[in-house]
Design an enzyme around this catalytic site. Structure first.
Site, mmCIF file in Angstrom:
data_model
loop_
_atom_site.group_PDB
_atom_site.id
_atom_site.type_symbol
_atom_site.label_atom_id
_atom_site.label_comp_id
_atom_site.label_asym_id
_atom_site.label_seq_id
_atom_site.Cartn_x
_atom_site.Cartn_y
_atom_site.Cartn_z
ATOM 1 N N GLU A 145 0.797 -1.236 0.000
ATOM 2 C CA GLU A 145 0.000 0.000 0.000
ATOM 3 C C GLU A 145 0.828 1.285 0.000
ATOM 4 O OE1 GLU A 145 -2.854 -0.486 3.181
ATOM 5 O OE2 GLU A 145 -3.546 -2.396 2.388
ATOM 6 N N ASN B 282 1.928 -4.753 -3.281
ATOM 7 C CA ASN B 282 0.525 -5.117 -3.071
ATOM 8 C C ASN B 282 -0.262 -3.843 -2.755
ATOM 9 O OD1 ASN B 282 -1.449 -7.243 -2.600
ATOM 10 N ND2 ASN B 282 -1.275 -6.812 -0.405
ATOM 11 N N HIS C 179 -10.584 -5.877 -2.338
ATOM 12 C CA HIS C 179 -11.614 -5.755 -1.298
ATOM 13 C C HIS C 179 -12.769 -4.979 -1.928
ATOM 14 C CE1 HIS C 179 -9.095 -7.373 1.844
ATOM 15 N NE2 HIS C 179 -8.130 -6.534 1.527
ATOM 16 N N GLU D 98 -6.294 -10.490 -1.907
ATOM 17 C CA GLU D 98 -7.061 -10.332 -0.651
ATOM 18 C C GLU D 98 -8.559 -10.250 -0.941
ATOM 19 O OE1 GLU D 98 -5.585 -7.146 1.832
ATOM 20 O OE2 GLU D 98 -3.495 -7.588 1.367
ATOM 21 N N ASP E 10 -12.393 -10.200 -1.106
ATOM 22 C CA ASP E 10 -13.687 -10.346 -0.429
ATOM 23 C C ASP E 10 -14.631 -9.299 -1.007
ATOM 24 O OD1 ASP E 10 -12.818 -8.012 0.977
ATOM 25 O OD2 ASP E 10 -12.295 -9.167 2.759
HETATM 26 O O1 9MR Z 1 -6.971 -8.825 8.135
HETATM 27 C C1 9MR Z 1 -6.142 -7.930 8.814
HETATM 28 C C2 9MR Z 1 -6.806 -7.527 10.114
HETATM 29 O O2 9MR Z 1 -6.923 -8.638 10.973
HETATM 30 C C3 9MR Z 1 -6.009 -6.440 10.775
HETATM 31 O O3 9MR Z 1 -6.704 -5.985 11.915
HETATM 32 C C4 9MR Z 1 -5.788 -5.305 9.784
HETATM 33 C C5 9MR Z 1 -4.984 -4.198 10.405
HETATM 34 O O4 9MR Z 1 -4.634 -3.237 9.485
HETATM 35 O O5 9MR Z 1 -5.126 -5.796 8.627
HETATM 36 C C6 9MR Z 1 -5.902 -6.696 7.965
HETATM 37 O O6 9MR Z 1 -5.315 -7.060 6.741
HETATM 38 C C7 9MR Z 1 -5.105 -6.009 5.801
HETATM 39 C C8 9MR Z 1 -3.911 -6.397 4.958
HETATM 40 O O7 9MR Z 1 -2.807 -6.665 5.788
HETATM 41 C C9 9MR Z 1 -3.560 -5.331 3.960
HETATM 42 N N1 9MR Z 1 -4.712 -4.981 3.138
HETATM 43 C C10 9MR Z 1 -5.935 -4.690 3.849
HETATM 44 C C11 9MR Z 1 -6.271 -5.815 4.822
HETATM 45 C C12 9MR Z 1 -7.603 -5.550 5.512
HETATM 46 O O8 9MR Z 1 -7.503 -4.435 6.329
#
Ligand code: 9MR
Length: 352
Positions: free
Chosen positions: A168, A209, A245, A273, A275
């Protein structure tokens, strides 16, 4: 209180057993999957892809019914750690590395020959405060990144298919995110991290990513320009992760065109990722649209040879990150919170 005779006690149990669960819940009335397939990974392989996988997290691994689905190698041929390979989890204090939780996730992939995606080396989020508050100068932060990426990627050397080396880096308008890495090093933090990762595991595919780059637009263009510039400088870059997402009914219409533009740069792409969330409550109409949306995304990857695989950001609504982040939204996964397959599952099957 009067004691019931054993006969009346039994009768009472029998009556309550009939009466209580028969009250229909809203969820029970919603449609579920009708697809009969051995598994989504098996389908992906038949369709010429490398994998169909899922993210998972350590706290979920005590849930036996969940683990039974997770460990079906026909269903999931690739695993990503949702949290336990991130900076705060792996180097909470400078130079002190902890891999116990990450290793637990890596171990889910190894014995079954499943692929592991490493997630992630450098991200402005889930970053321990020692990185942000030490006022490192450029030379110091360079060595902090090199040590973190080198040690992390090196620890999993030979075990990962790919690493999200940088996560990101962009704002939605295509400018770089303001964070400790960019503010101290400018764009250079990206080649620094990529080179350290390559040196630590020459066989892992190195990815950047990002979210909101799945369709064409300013942010996707910025990522394409970054890939071009890295390649022109001879910096190792093998892939771009399209997080995906999405929101039900709002999947971008330019998925295929966009993926083709990325792969034309000489890299692969992956849906990393996936969903597709909705505004709650779930309705039959929303689940039907979600089925179409899952199909659209999978079919788009299927249409582009350089799209190597698809990862769900966990497969059940029970463990989805969505409700914790978006109030009133959820139901984003292809399995519901009771591990019942939803129409979205059929959409994935149809997409292959
Ligand atoms: O799924 C992850 C969640 O459990 C955490 O709380 C969160 C914190 O930022 O990160 C989530 O995963 C993220 C991923 O690492 C990067 N892209 C977005 C995902 C969803 O927030």
């Amino acid at each position: 209180m009067m004691r019931l005779s054993p006969f009346f006690a039994l009768l009472g149990c029998a009556l309550s057993a009939v009466a209580a669960p028969s009250a229909p819940t809203a969820a029970a009335a919603l449609p579920t999957s009708t697809a009969k397939v051995s598994g989504l990974h098996a389908l992906a392989k038949q369709a010429g892809k490398l994998y169909f996988g899922t993210a998972t997290d350590n706290g979920e691994l005590t849930n036996q019914p969940y683990v039974a689905v997770l460990n079906n190698g026909q269903m999931f041929g690739q695993i990503t750690a949702a949290n336990s390979m991130k900076w705060d989890a792996t180097e909470p204090e400078q130079g002190v590395f902890t891999f116990t939780q990450g290793d637990q996730i890596a171990a889910l992939a190894q014995p079954m020959g499943r692929l592991l995606r490493g997630h992630n080396c450098v991200w402005h989020s889930q970053l321990p405060s020692w990185v942000t508050s030490s006022n490192f100068n450029a030379a110091q932060l360079t060595s902090v990144i090199q040590n973190h990426c080198g040690t992390l990627v090196g620890h999993y050397k030979g075990k990962t298919y790919a690493w999200d080396v940088v996560n990101e880096p962009f704002n939605d308008d295509g400018t770089f995110q303001s964070n400790v890495f960019f503010n101290t090093l400018g764009q250079n933090f990206i080649p620094i991290a990529l080179k350290a990762a390559r040196a630590a595991d020459p066989n892992a595919k190195l990815y950047i990513n990002e979210f909101n780059i799945e369709g064409t637009g300013a942010k996707a263009t910025a990522m394409k320009n970054l890939v071009k510039s890295l390649k022109a400088q001879g910096v190792p870059i093998d892939g771009v992760g399209l997080q995906s997402h999405f929101i039900v009914g709002e999947v971008p219409t330019t998925l295929v065109e966009n993926m083709r533009e990325f792969t034309a740069l000489g890299i692969e792409v992956a849906i990393t990722e996936l969903d597709i969330r909705m505004t709650l409550p779930e309705t039959a109409a929303l689940l039907e649209q979600q089925q179409k949306d899952y199909q659209t995304v999978v079919a788009a990857c299927q249409a582009v040879p350089g799209c190597v695989g698809i990862t769900l950001w966990d497969f059940t609504d029970e463990f989805s990150w969505v409700p914790g982040t978006f109030p009133n939204m959820g139901a984003a996964c292809p399995w519901d919170a009771n591990l019942v397959r939803k129409p979205g599952f059929d959409g994935i099957v149809a997409g292959f």
